[in-house]
Design a protein around this motif. Structure first.
Motif, PDB file in Angstrom:
ATOM      1  N   TYR A 121      -1.768  -7.570  -3.847  1.00 56.75           N
ATOM      2  CA  TYR A 121      -1.865  -8.585  -2.622  1.00 56.75           C
ATOM      3  C   TYR A 121      -1.167  -9.922  -3.229  1.00 56.75           C
ATOM      4  O   TYR A 121      -1.301 -10.103  -4.375  1.00 56.75           O
ATOM      5  CB  TYR A 121      -2.995  -8.664  -1.736  1.00 56.75           C
ATOM      6  N   TYR A 150      -2.671  -9.948  -7.246  1.00 58.73           N
ATOM      7  CA  TYR A 150      -3.783  -9.128  -7.839  1.00 58.73           C
ATOM      8  C   TYR A 150      -2.923  -7.519  -7.721  1.00 58.73           C
ATOM      9  O   TYR A 150      -2.256  -7.393  -6.614  1.00 58.73           O
ATOM     10  CB  TYR A 150      -5.122  -9.007  -7.027  1.00 58.73           C
ATOM     11  N   ILE A 185       0.868  -1.313  -0.029  1.00 59.57           N
ATOM     12  CA  ILE A 185      -0.158   0.045   0.043  1.00 59.57           C
ATOM     13  C   ILE A 185       0.771   1.270   0.017  1.00 59.57           C
ATOM     14  O   ILE A 185       2.045   1.456   0.534  1.00 59.57           O
ATOM     15  CB  ILE A 185      -0.685   0.023   1.227  1.00 59.57           C
ATOM     16  N   PHE A 196       4.097   1.175   2.196  1.00 62.57           N
ATOM     17  CA  PHE A 196       4.187   0.178   3.292  1.00 62.57           C
ATOM     18  C   PHE A 196       3.709  -1.304   2.783  1.00 62.57           C
ATOM     19  O   PHE A 196       2.943  -1.420   1.738  1.00 62.57           O
ATOM     20  CB  PHE A 196       2.714   0.543   4.160  1.00 62.57           C
ATOM     21  N   ASP A 199      -4.862  -1.260 -11.173  1.00 65.87           N
ATOM     22  CA  ASP A 199      -4.652  -0.687 -12.396  1.00 65.87           C
ATOM     23  C   ASP A 199      -3.431   0.237 -12.753  1.00 65.87           C
ATOM     24  O   ASP A 199      -2.615   0.031 -13.631  1.00 65.87           O
ATOM     25  CB  ASP A 199      -5.779  -0.089 -13.126  1.00 65.87           C
ATOM     26  N   TRP A 237      -4.183   1.320  -2.155  1.00 65.45           N
ATOM     27  CA  TRP A 237      -3.701  -0.346  -2.094  1.00 65.45           C
ATOM     28  C   TRP A 237      -3.085  -0.494  -3.416  1.00 65.45           C
ATOM     29  O   TRP A 237      -3.593  -0.188  -4.603  1.00 65.45           O
ATOM     30  CB  TRP A 237      -5.028  -1.071  -1.971  1.00 65.45           C
ATOM     31  N   ALA A 274     -13.487 -11.570   5.641  1.00 65.61           N
ATOM     32  CA  ALA A 274     -13.059 -10.385   5.111  1.00 65.61           C
ATOM     33  C   ALA A 274     -11.676 -10.151   5.432  1.00 65.61           C
ATOM     34  O   ALA A 274     -11.314 -10.558   6.367  1.00 65.61           O
ATOM     35  CB  ALA A 274     -13.984  -9.358   5.439  1.00 65.61           C
ATOM     36  N   TYR A 275     -11.092  -9.502   4.358  1.00 67.63           N
ATOM     37  CA  TYR A 275      -9.691  -9.217   4.736  1.00 67.63           C
ATOM     38  C   TYR A 275      -9.438  -7.807   5.263  1.00 67.63           C
ATOM     39  O   TYR A 275     -10.216  -7.004   5.007  1.00 67.63           O
ATOM     40  CB  TYR A 275      -8.663  -9.239   3.311  1.00 67.63           C
ATOM     41  N   SER A 276      -8.582  -7.535   6.040  1.00 66.50           N
ATOM     42  CA  SER A 276      -8.083  -6.000   6.912  1.00 66.50           C
ATOM     43  C   SER A 276      -6.744  -6.154   6.814  1.00 66.50           C
ATOM     44  O   SER A 276      -6.212  -7.177   6.730  1.00 66.50           O
ATOM     45  CB  SER A 276      -8.786  -5.896   8.165  1.00 66.50           C
ATOM     46  N   PHE A 277      -6.042  -4.892   7.149  1.00 70.41           N
ATOM     47  CA  PHE A 277      -4.750  -4.852   7.239  1.00 70.41           C
ATOM     48  C   PHE A 277      -4.373  -4.551   8.646  1.00 70.41           C
ATOM     49  O   PHE A 277      -4.484  -3.496   9.086  1.00 70.41           O
ATOM     50  CB  PHE A 277      -4.165  -3.633   6.272  1.00 70.41           C
TER      51      PHE A 277
END
Lengths: 121, 106
Positions: A50, A59, A37, A95, A62, A47, A105-108
């Motif tokens: 990942y 992924y 990120i 970062f 763009d 972002w 779900a994903y989180s950081f």
């Protein structure tokens, strides 16, 4: 304790390349998705990419697709970002972050301190 | 891509105030919404994940609510260490996208 430490930032000319590293410690690195990120000066968070724990699913946003490559070395507990064809608008603090999957779900939940990349002639 | 917006972009508040920040997604993201706090020169810190689940170690004065496209972060009683920028982030669609941030100052 859980820790991420980025390195590899610096000053690079437009069109140049740079490789960022993120050293992980305090957790089983291969169990987690990881992300890169960035934050341009005075701007919000963007972002970029990942990579899953095994390194086979990745992924990209763009804005960096085709120029940046994310990879990892689980034996060395390290995440990498290869950056090519750098432009002035890639100037940012980069970062790395850990991305656990919880409640579907994903989180950081853990971030490094960041490494500054400056693209300028 | 999912666009995330936040309101207000900044606010001034006093210690002890109740503060509410709104985040909206351009399409439904169910409850796949996270909130972060960031202080100048520091990395973001996860406060809330999955819309309303408090991250371990985060004070209970922080709470999150909402689903679909509309979400809220509430600080029930603002403390001196809470003056910072708050950003939402969706993880329902890739690319994962962040809101532009809300700066909370004195």
């Amino acid at each position: 304790q859980v820790q991420l430490v980025e390195s590899g930032g610096g000053l690079v000319k437009p069109g140049g390349s740079l490789r960022l590293s993120c050293a992980a410690s305090g957790f089983t690195f291969s169990d987690y998705y990881m992300s890169w990120i960035r934050q341009a000066p005075g701007k919000g968070l963007e972002w970029l990419s990942y990579l899953n724990g095994g390194g086979g699913t990745k992924y990209y946003a763009d804005s960096v697709k085709g120029r940046f490559t994310i990879s990892r070395d689980n034996a060395r507990n390290s995440l990498f970002l290869e950056m090519h064809s750098l432009r002035a608008d890639d100037t940012a603090v980069y970062f790395c972050a850990r991305a656990p999957l919880r409640l579907g779900a994903y989180s950081f939940d853990t971030w490094g301190q960041g490494t500054l990349v400056t693209v300028s002639s | 891509d999912i666009q995330m917006t936040q309101s207000p972009s900044s606010l001034s508040a006093s210690v002890g105030d109740r503060v509410t920040i709104t985040c909206r997604a351009s399409r439904t993201i169910i409850n796949y919404l996270n909130w972060y706090q960031q202080k100048p020169g520091k990395a973001p810190n996860l406060l809330i994940h999955a819309g309303s689940t408090l991250q371990n170690g985060v004070p209970s004065r922080f709470s999150g609510s909402g689903s679909g496209t509309n979400f809220t972060l509430t600080i029930s009683s603002l403390q001196p260490e809470d003056f910072a920028t708050y950003s939402c982030q969706q993880s329902y669609y890739t690319p994962f996208t962040f809101g532009p941030g809300t700066k909370v100052d004195i």
